[in-house]
Write a protein that holds these residues in place. Structure first.
Motif, PDB file in Angstrom:
ATOM      1  N   ASP A  89       0.744  -1.275   0.134  1.00  0.00           N
ATOM      2  CA  ASP A  89       0.267  -0.037   0.052  1.00  0.00           C
ATOM      3  C   ASP A  89       0.713   1.364   0.199  1.00  0.00           C
ATOM      4  O   ASP A  89       0.399   2.400  -0.128  1.00  0.00           O
ATOM      5  N   ALA A  90       2.025   1.361   0.138  1.00  0.00           N
ATOM      6  CA  ALA A  90       2.976   2.278   0.065  1.00  0.00           C
ATOM      7  C   ALA A  90       2.739   3.258  -0.939  1.00  0.00           C
ATOM      8  O   ALA A  90       2.891   4.436  -0.904  1.00  0.00           O
ATOM      9  N   ARG A  91       2.779   2.347  -2.023  1.00  0.00           N
ATOM     10  CA  ARG A  91       2.768   3.579  -3.156  1.00  0.00           C
ATOM     11  C   ARG A  91       1.589   4.448  -3.524  1.00  0.00           C
ATOM     12  O   ARG A  91       1.440   5.467  -4.139  1.00  0.00           O
ATOM     13  N   TRP A  92       0.397   4.317  -2.733  1.00  0.00           N
ATOM     14  CA  TRP A  92      -0.834   4.933  -2.917  1.00  0.00           C
ATOM     15  C   TRP A  92      -0.962   5.754  -1.370  1.00  0.00           C
ATOM     16  O   TRP A  92      -1.576   7.048  -1.633  1.00  0.00           O
ATOM     17  N   LEU A  93      -0.467   5.628  -0.259  1.00  0.00           N
ATOM     18  CA  LEU A  93      -0.678   6.577   0.988  1.00  0.00           C
ATOM     19  C   LEU A  93      -0.313   7.731   0.745  1.00  0.00           C
ATOM     20  O   LEU A  93      -1.080   8.575   1.338  1.00  0.00           O
ATOM     21  N   PRO A  94       1.020   7.971   0.375  1.00  0.00           N
ATOM     22  CA  PRO A  94       1.293   9.743   0.363  1.00  0.00           C
ATOM     23  C   PRO A  94       0.075  10.416  -0.569  1.00  0.00           C
ATOM     24  O   PRO A  94      -0.191  11.538  -0.179  1.00  0.00           O
ATOM     25  N   TYR A  95      -0.380   9.860  -1.454  1.00  0.00           N
ATOM     26  CA  TYR A  95      -1.297  10.646  -2.545  1.00  0.00           C
ATOM     27  C   TYR A  95      -2.468  10.524  -2.057  1.00  0.00           C
ATOM     28  O   TYR A  95      -3.327  11.486  -2.034  1.00  0.00           O
ATOM     29  N   TYR A 148     -10.103  16.214 -25.580  1.00  0.00           N
ATOM     30  CA  TYR A 148     -11.355  16.410 -25.261  1.00  0.00           C
ATOM     31  C   TYR A 148     -11.789  17.752 -25.117  1.00  0.00           C
ATOM     32  O   TYR A 148     -13.011  17.941 -24.970  1.00  0.00           O
ATOM     33  N   GLY A 149     -10.881  18.375 -24.707  1.00  0.00           N
ATOM     34  CA  GLY A 149     -11.236  19.940 -24.164  1.00  0.00           C
ATOM     35  C   GLY A 149     -10.829  20.089 -22.600  1.00  0.00           C
ATOM     36  O   GLY A 149     -11.226  21.394 -22.016  1.00  0.00           O
ATOM     37  N   GLY A 150     -10.507  19.103 -22.097  1.00  0.00           N
ATOM     38  CA  GLY A 150     -10.092  19.441 -20.522  1.00  0.00           C
ATOM     39  C   GLY A 150      -8.515  19.777 -20.051  1.00  0.00           C
ATOM     40  O   GLY A 150      -8.154  20.229 -21.291  1.00  0.00           O
ATOM     41  N   ALA A 151      -8.381  19.431 -19.216  1.00  0.00           N
ATOM     42  CA  ALA A 151      -6.904  19.654 -18.859  1.00  0.00           C
ATOM     43  C   ALA A 151      -6.421  18.195 -18.227  1.00  0.00           C
ATOM     44  O   ALA A 151      -7.018  17.426 -18.079  1.00  0.00           O
ATOM     45  N   GLY A 152      -4.816  18.393 -18.429  1.00  0.00           N
ATOM     46  CA  GLY A 152      -4.239  16.886 -17.954  1.00  0.00           C
ATOM     47  C   GLY A 152      -2.772  17.325 -17.571  1.00  0.00           C
ATOM     48  O   GLY A 152      -2.134  18.053 -18.109  1.00  0.00           O
ATOM     49  N   GLU A 153      -2.486  16.529 -16.277  1.00  0.00           N
ATOM     50  CA  GLU A 153      -1.274  16.599 -15.946  1.00  0.00           C
ATOM     51  C   GLU A 153      -0.563  15.268 -15.521  1.00  0.00           C
ATOM     52  O   GLU A 153      -1.439  14.275 -15.179  1.00  0.00           O
ATOM     53  N   ARG A 154       0.808  15.106 -15.547  1.00  0.00           N
ATOM     54  CA  ARG A 154       1.535  13.644 -14.837  1.00  0.00           C
ATOM     55  C   ARG A 154       2.327  14.368 -13.964  1.00  0.00           C
ATOM     56  O   ARG A 154       3.124  15.305 -13.878  1.00  0.00           O
ATOM     57  N   VAL A 155       2.062  13.725 -12.579  1.00  0.00           N
ATOM     58  CA  VAL A 155       2.815  14.200 -11.459  1.00  0.00           C
ATOM     59  C   VAL A 155       3.576  12.846 -10.971  1.00  0.00           C
ATOM     60  O   VAL A 155       3.089  11.692 -11.131  1.00  0.00           O
ATOM     61  N   THR A 156       4.825  13.103 -10.347  1.00  0.00           N
ATOM     62  CA  THR A 156       5.465  11.876  -9.807  1.00  0.00           C
ATOM     63  C   THR A 156       5.747  12.262  -8.184  1.00  0.00           C
ATOM     64  O   THR A 156       6.521  11.487  -7.648  1.00  0.00           O
ATOM     65  N   THR A 157       5.080  13.130  -7.658  1.00  0.00           N
ATOM     66  CA  THR A 157       5.404  13.313  -6.255  1.00  0.00           C
ATOM     67  C   THR A 157       4.144  13.760  -5.557  1.00  0.00           C
ATOM     68  O   THR A 157       3.612  14.522  -6.199  1.00  0.00           O
ATOM     69  N   PRO A 158       3.990  13.611  -4.234  1.00  0.00           N
ATOM     70  CA  PRO A 158       2.993  14.073  -3.453  1.00  0.00           C
ATOM     71  C   PRO A 158       2.716  15.538  -3.762  1.00  0.00           C
ATOM     72  O   PRO A 158       1.529  15.822  -3.626  1.00  0.00           O
ATOM     73  N   GLY A 159       3.937  16.170  -3.416  1.00  0.00           N
ATOM     74  CA  GLY A 159       3.945  17.614  -3.540  1.00  0.00           C
ATOM     75  C   GLY A 159       3.274  18.246  -4.764  1.00  0.00           C
ATOM     76  O   GLY A 159       2.501  19.100  -4.884  1.00  0.00           O
ATOM     77  N   ALA A 160       3.666  17.611  -5.881  1.00  0.00           N
ATOM     78  CA  ALA A 160       3.177  18.150  -7.516  1.00  0.00           C
ATOM     79  C   ALA A 160       1.903  17.663  -7.394  1.00  0.00           C
ATOM     80  O   ALA A 160       1.005  18.167  -8.226  1.00  0.00           O
ATOM     81  N   PHE A 161       1.428  16.456  -6.932  1.00  0.00           N
ATOM     82  CA  PHE A 161       0.116  16.023  -6.871  1.00  0.00           C
ATOM     83  C   PHE A 161      -0.782  16.952  -6.138  1.00  0.00           C
ATOM     84  O   PHE A 161      -1.772  17.392  -6.618  1.00  0.00           O
ATOM     85  N   GLU A 169       5.010   3.111 -10.824  1.00  0.00           N
ATOM     86  CA  GLU A 169       6.505   2.633 -10.485  1.00  0.00           C
ATOM     87  C   GLU A 169       7.185   3.873  -9.561  1.00  0.00           C
ATOM     88  O   GLU A 169       8.370   3.680  -9.256  1.00  0.00           O
ATOM     89  N   THR A 170       6.723   5.207  -9.786  1.00  0.00           N
ATOM     90  CA  THR A 170       7.262   6.257  -8.955  1.00  0.00           C
ATOM     91  C   THR A 170       6.413   6.842  -7.795  1.00  0.00           C
ATOM     92  O   THR A 170       6.725   7.605  -7.425  1.00  0.00           O
ATOM     93  N   SER A 171       5.328   5.836  -7.428  1.00  0.00           N
ATOM     94  CA  SER A 171       4.532   6.535  -6.495  1.00  0.00           C
ATOM     95  C   SER A 171       4.678   6.237  -5.066  1.00  0.00           C
ATOM     96  O   SER A 171       4.016   6.641  -4.138  1.00  0.00           O
ATOM     97  N   ALA A 172       5.574   5.237  -5.010  1.00  0.00           N
ATOM     98  CA  ALA A 172       6.038   4.771  -3.418  1.00  0.00           C
ATOM     99  C   ALA A 172       6.888   5.789  -2.877  1.00  0.00           C
ATOM    100  O   ALA A 172       7.366   6.624  -3.320  1.00  0.00           O
TER     101      ALA A 172
END
Length: 550
Positions: A374-380, A513-526, A547-550
Motif C-alpha cells: 500500500d505504500a505506493r498510494w498512501l502519500p497521495y 477532449y477539451g479538458g486539462a491534464g497533468e502527469r505528476v510523480t511526487t505528492p507535492g506536485a500532486f 512505478e514512482t508513486s511509492a
C-alpha cells in the motif's frame, strides 16, 4: 390502492388524449423525477419530446453504460431513483452491466426503453435494433423487466417501480414501452401514483432478544453496510453506548466517522478483524449481505457468539451468515427500538472501556500486514484528504488503488461519500459516476479515482464532463495495464498474459477532449495539481505512474 393526482391540478391532471411517450414522462415527473441520463435514438424520440415540457433535465453521456453508472451515482447521493433512457436493442444491452452493478449494490435505478411493436412477429424480420426479447435479457440484472401492453398500463408500470423502490430493498427496474404504444394516443385521467408505504418496524420480541444479547455481551461489534447509511446517527449513538467496535463494508464507508476511536473503517475483509469479530459475544450487522464481496472470502458459518442482523430484506436473515436474531425493517427504526429497549432496563448498559485500545491494535495489524503493497498510494491519499473538503464525494473504480488503497486508507465521515462498484465489480464506473454526482450535487467537490485499465472502459465520458464545465479531478494511478490480474497470474506461477498494455498519454487525451491534464510523480506536485483541478472548469486528468508513486 394506487393514489391519484386530481384533475385540474397542473400538468399532471390533464384529461386530454396523450401519446404513450407523454403518459410515460408525465408519470415519471409525477413521481418526482427531475433528471434523466441517456442518449436519443430513432426509437425513443417520442419520450425525448416530452422531457422539457415536464421539467425533466437531461444529461447526455457518450455511452449507455455511462448513462447507467451516472444514474446509479445520482441515486446513491440523492436517495432518489436515478433514471436512464435508452433506445432499443444494442443500447439497452449496453446498459445491462450498469444494471447488474445497481442490482449488486441495492441502488434504485429505473431504465426506460422502447421495444418492438406489440404485434411484432416472433420470427426475425430484420427490423432496426430487433432482438428476440429485451425483457428476458434484462430480467437477469433487474428486480423486474416489464413490457407494457397498453397506453394505460404505462403509468401502472411506473407506479409499480416506485412502489418497489419505497417498500423494500432497492433494486434496478426496466420498463419497456413498445414503439407503437409510444406514438399511440389514448384518453388519460389524472396521473396515478405509487401509494405511500409505511416504514417497516421490527418485531417486538426480536427487539427484546437483540437488546438482551447486547446487554449481556462483554465484547460487542457493529458491522455496517450500505443499508445503514440512513441511520448513521443511530449507529454512532449505539456504538458509543455499547463501546462497540465499528467496521464497515465498502458500501458502508463513512457511515460512522472513520477517525472515531471506535472505528476500524473499511476492514471487514481483514483476517485479523474477522477473527476479532468471531471472538465477540455479540455482533450487530446492519444493512449488509455479509457476502464474499464484503469479506473477500467465503462467509464463515457464524460471526460472533450471537449474530443480530438488521435488514429491510427478510431474505438476508438466512443468507450469507445466518442470523441468530433477525430484525426486519428500516435500519433507523430498528436501531431506535433497540436503543429504547436497552435504556428501559434499570441498570441500562455499560460501554466496554477497552474497545479503543483494541481498535488501535487491529488498525496497526491491518496496516502492517499490507504496508509494502500500500505504500505506493498512501502519500497521495493523504494529499486527497488534506486538499479536498470534508464533504467531498469520491467515485471509485474496481482498481487496486481503490480497493487496496482508498477504501481502507482514505478516511471519510458521514458528510462525505465514497461510491464504489462492489459485488458485481464492473470496470469503468468512476468517471461516469462522477458525472452523475455532479448532476445531483453541483455544489460539492467530486473526485474520480481509477486505474489506467478501468478508466479506458468509459474514458469517452471525459467529453460529457467537458460539456458540463464543472471542476472534476480524475486521478489515475497508472500501472501499465491490468495490475490485479497480472499479480494473480504471477501468484499462480503463470506467465502474465494479455495484461500489459502499451502506455497511453491520458492527460493528452483529456486535453484533446477539451479538458486539462497533468502527469505528476511526487505528492507535492500532486497536491498542486489537485488544487488547480478543483478550481478549473471541466475535467483535469492527473496521472500518477505507479512505478514512482511509492
Amino acid at each position: 390502492m394506487t393514489g391519484q393526482l386530481p384533475l385540474g391540478q397542473g400538468e399532471f391532471g390533464s384529461a386530454e388524449r396523450m401519446s404513450g411517450g407523454g403518459v410515460l414522462v408525465r408519470a415519471l415527473a409525477a413521481h418526482g423525477v427531475d433528471t434523466a441520463f441517456g442518449i436519443p435514438g430513432t426509437h425513443n424520440l417520442e419520450v425525448y419530446r416530452h422531457l422539457e415540457p415536464y421539467g425533466i433535465r437531461h444529461v447526455t453521456p457518450r455511452h449507455e453504460q455511462g448513462a447507467g453508472y451516472a444514474a446509479d451515482a445520482y441515486a446513491r447521493v440523492t436517495g432518489r431513483p436515478g433514471l436512464a433512457i435508452t433506445t432499443t436493442g444494442p443500447a439497452l444491452l449496453n446498459i445491462a452491466a450498469a444494471a447488474g452493478q445497481a442490482y449488486s449494490d441495492s441502488v434504485p435505478l429505473l431504465i426506460v426503453s422502447p421495444g418492438m411493436p406489440l404485434g411484432h412477429p416472433r420470427q426475425s424480420t430484420g427490423t432496426l435494433h430487433e432482438m428476440r426479447s429485451q425483457t428476458e435479457a434484462m430480467r437477469g440484472v433487474t428486480a423486474f423487466s416489464h413490457r407494457a401492453s397498453s397506453v394505460g398500463e404505462i403509468e401502472a408500470a411506473v407506479a409499480r417501480a416506485f412502489t418497489l423502490f419505497r417498500s423494500g430493498r432497492p433494486r434496478p427496474v426496466h420498463i419497456e414501452v413498445p414503439l407503437d404504444l409510444l406514438e399511440a394516443h389514448a384518453p388519460t385521467g389524472p396521473a396515478r401514483l405509487a401509494p405511500p408505504v409505511d416504514v417497516r418496524r421490527p418485531d417486538a420480541t426480536a427487539v427484546r432478544e437483540a437488546a438482551g444479547a447486547l446487554r449481556r455481551a462483554g465484547r460487542r461489534a457493529l458491522v455496517l453496510g450500505g443499508g445503514a447509511r440512513g441511520a448513521a446517527d443511530a449507529c454512532l449513538a449505539l456504538a458509543e453506548e455499547l463501546g462497540a467496535v465499528v467496521v464497515t463494508t465498502a458500501n458502508g464507508k463513512g457511515v460512522v466517522d472513520e477517525c472515531h476511536p471506535l472505528s476500524l473503517g473499511v476492514s471487514l475483509h481483514v483476517p485479523a478483524v474477522q477473527k476479532a469479530l468471531a471472538d465477540c459475544d455479540a455482533v450487530l450487522a446492519v444493512g449488509t449481505e455479509l457476502a464474499e464481496s464484503d469479506l473477500w472470502t467465503a462467509p464463515p458459518a457464524t460471526l460472533g457468539k450471537t449474530l443480530i442482523r438488521v435488514d429491510v430484506d427478510p431474505a438476508q436473515m438466512y443468507a450469507g451468515v445466518p442470523a441468530q436474531v433477525g430484525l426486519v425493517g428500516d435500519a433507523r427504526e430498528c436501531l431506535r427500538e433497540v436503543r429504547r429497549a436497552l435504556a428501559a432496563e434499570p441498570d441500562g448498559v455499560s460501554a466496554d472501556p477497552d474497545t479503543p485500545a483494541l481498535v488501535r491494535e487491529l488498525l496497526h495489524e491491518r496496516d502492517a500486514a499490507t504496508a509494502s503493497r500500500d505504500a505506493r498510494w498512501l502519500p497521495y491519499l493523504r494529499v486527497l484528504r488534506e486538499v479536498c473538503a470534508q464533504d467531498a464525494v469520491f467515485t471509485s473504480d474496481s482498481a487496486q488503488c481503490c480497493y487496496y488503497g482508498a477504501l481502507p486508507h482514505l478516511p471519510l465521515g458521514p458528510s462525505g461519500r465514497y461510491l464504489h462498484p462492489t459485488g458485481f465489480g464492473t470496470l469503468g464506473y468512476a468517471l461516469p459516476a462522477a458525472v452523475g454526482v455532479q448532476a445531483a450535487r453541483p455544489e460539492r467537490q467530486v473526485v474520480a479515482l481509477s486505474g489506467d485499465g478501468g478508466l479506458q472502459f468509459s474514458v469517452q465520458e471525459l467529453a460529457t464532463a467537458v460539456q458540463r464545465q464543472l471542476p472534476l479531478p480524475v486521478v489515475v494511478f497508472d500501472n501499465g495495464g491490468y495490475g490485479e490480474i497480472r499479480d494473480e497470474m504471477t501468484a499462480r506461477g503463470d506467465r502474465p498474459t494479455a495484461v500489459d498494455q502499451p502506455p497511453v498519454d491520458l492527460p493528452a487525451l483529456c486535453r484533446a477532449y477539451g479538458g486539462a491534464g497533468e502527469r505528476v510523480t511526487t505528492p507535492g506536485a500532486f497536491a498542486e495539481a489537485l488544487a488547480r483541478a478543483l478550481r478549473t472548469p471541466g475535467p483535469t486528468l492527473i496521472t500518477v505512474p505507479e512505478e514512482t508513486s511509492a
